[in-house]
Design a protein around this motif. Structure first.
Motif, mmCIF file in Angstrom:
data_model
loop_
_atom_site.group_PDB
_atom_site.id
_atom_site.type_symbol
_atom_site.label_atom_id
_atom_site.label_comp_id
_atom_site.label_asym_id
_atom_site.label_seq_id
_atom_site.Cartn_x
_atom_site.Cartn_y
_atom_site.Cartn_z
ATOM 1 N N GLY A 19 -16.415 48.183 14.525
ATOM 2 C CA GLY A 19 -17.195 48.105 15.410
ATOM 3 C C GLY A 19 -18.366 47.892 14.877
ATOM 4 N N CYS A 31 -26.145 44.097 20.299
ATOM 5 C CA CYS A 31 -26.990 45.343 20.152
ATOM 6 C C CYS A 31 -28.061 45.567 19.884
ATOM 7 C CB CYS A 31 -26.009 46.250 20.169
ATOM 8 S SG CYS A 31 -23.697 46.804 20.391
ATOM 9 N N ALA A 57 -19.401 59.302 20.425
ATOM 10 C CA ALA A 57 -19.285 58.113 20.888
ATOM 11 C C ALA A 57 -18.738 58.398 22.314
ATOM 12 C CB ALA A 57 -17.728 57.903 20.239
ATOM 13 N N ARG A 59 -20.536 59.084 24.686
ATOM 14 C CA ARG A 59 -22.346 58.407 25.487
ATOM 15 C C ARG A 59 -22.397 57.395 25.381
ATOM 16 N NH1 ARG A 59 -27.675 61.736 24.539
ATOM 17 N NH2 ARG A 59 -29.604 60.049 26.087
ATOM 18 N N VAL A 60 -22.008 57.146 23.983
ATOM 19 C CA VAL A 60 -22.342 55.332 23.496
ATOM 20 C C VAL A 60 -20.785 54.257 24.323
ATOM 21 C CG1 VAL A 60 -22.116 52.920 22.115
ATOM 22 C CG2 VAL A 60 -22.862 55.793 21.654
ATOM 23 N N LYS A 61 -20.042 55.344 24.709
ATOM 24 C CA LYS A 61 -19.018 54.213 25.562
ATOM 25 C C LYS A 61 -19.871 54.330 26.821
ATOM 26 C CE LYS A 61 -13.906 53.620 26.763
ATOM 27 N NZ LYS A 61 -12.906 54.283 26.354
ATOM 28 N N THR A 62 -19.523 55.436 28.071
ATOM 29 C CA THR A 62 -19.620 55.275 28.549
ATOM 30 C C THR A 62 -21.738 54.839 28.905
ATOM 31 O OG1 THR A 62 -19.886 58.166 28.761
ATOM 32 C CG2 THR A 62 -21.359 57.166 30.500
ATOM 33 N N ILE A 64 -21.998 51.388 28.060
ATOM 34 C CA ILE A 64 -21.616 50.508 27.580
ATOM 35 C C ILE A 64 -20.481 49.970 28.886
ATOM 36 C CG2 ILE A 64 -20.225 48.862 26.199
ATOM 37 C CD1 ILE A 64 -20.598 50.483 23.912
ATOM 38 N N VAL A 82 -14.881 48.193 22.591
ATOM 39 C CA VAL A 82 -15.788 49.656 22.955
ATOM 40 C C VAL A 82 -16.056 50.486 22.881
ATOM 41 C CG1 VAL A 82 -16.105 50.818 25.368
ATOM 42 C CG2 VAL A 82 -16.172 48.333 25.461
ATOM 43 N N ASP A 83 -14.069 51.504 21.804
ATOM 44 C CA ASP A 83 -14.443 52.281 21.459
ATOM 45 C C ASP A 83 -14.470 52.468 19.733
ATOM 46 O OD1 ASP A 83 -12.219 52.971 23.210
ATOM 47 O OD2 ASP A 83 -10.813 52.910 22.765
ATOM 48 N N ALA A 86 -18.271 52.601 20.137
ATOM 49 C CA ALA A 86 -19.227 53.268 20.438
ATOM 50 C C ALA A 86 -18.454 54.233 18.922
ATOM 51 C CB ALA A 86 -17.748 53.993 20.934
ATOM 52 N N SER A 90 -21.613 56.058 17.115
ATOM 53 C CA SER A 90 -21.397 57.562 16.009
ATOM 54 C C SER A 90 -21.550 57.984 15.558
ATOM 55 C CB SER A 90 -20.630 58.228 17.358
ATOM 56 O OG SER A 90 -19.575 57.973 16.773
#
Length: 97
Positions: A19, A31, A57, A59-62, A64, A82-83, A86, A90
């Motif tokens: 990550g 980023c 996590a 919210r971050v994933k959404t 992205i 992505v996971d 995120a 987080s």
């Protein structure tokens, strides 16, 4: 799948490392060009400070996957990346090194 909670578990060091690498090196654009995150040593001013937001996590994933505000959806990262990013954001947002 977007909306599922992603939380660090024992043994997640490899995912957290991936990550951080996605955040700093893999994502295009990077980023940290837009976001401040102390753990990553970034001081971007375009997007919100992730240290101030302390997003979870999901919210971050959404953000992205779907994009938000001036941030477009990232269509090049694999789901594993992505996971991982995120999870990383987080886990470290709002914490000083």
């Amino acid at each position: 799948m977007v909306g599922l909670a992603i939380t660090p578990a024992a043994g997640d060091e490899a995912r957290l490392d991936l990550g951080r690498k996605v955040f700093l090196e893999i994502s295009e654009p990077r980023c940290g060009r837009c976001h401040t995150l102390a753990d990553a040593g970034t001081t971007g001013k375009v997007g919100p400070s992730l240290d101030d937001m302390k997003p979870d996590a999901a919210r971050v994933k959404t953000a992205i996957v779907n994009g938000i505000g001036p941030m477009p959806a990232n269509e090049t990262l694999r789901e594993e990346q992505v996971d991982a990013v995120a999870l990383y954001v987080s886990a470290v947002a709002g914490k000083t090194k």
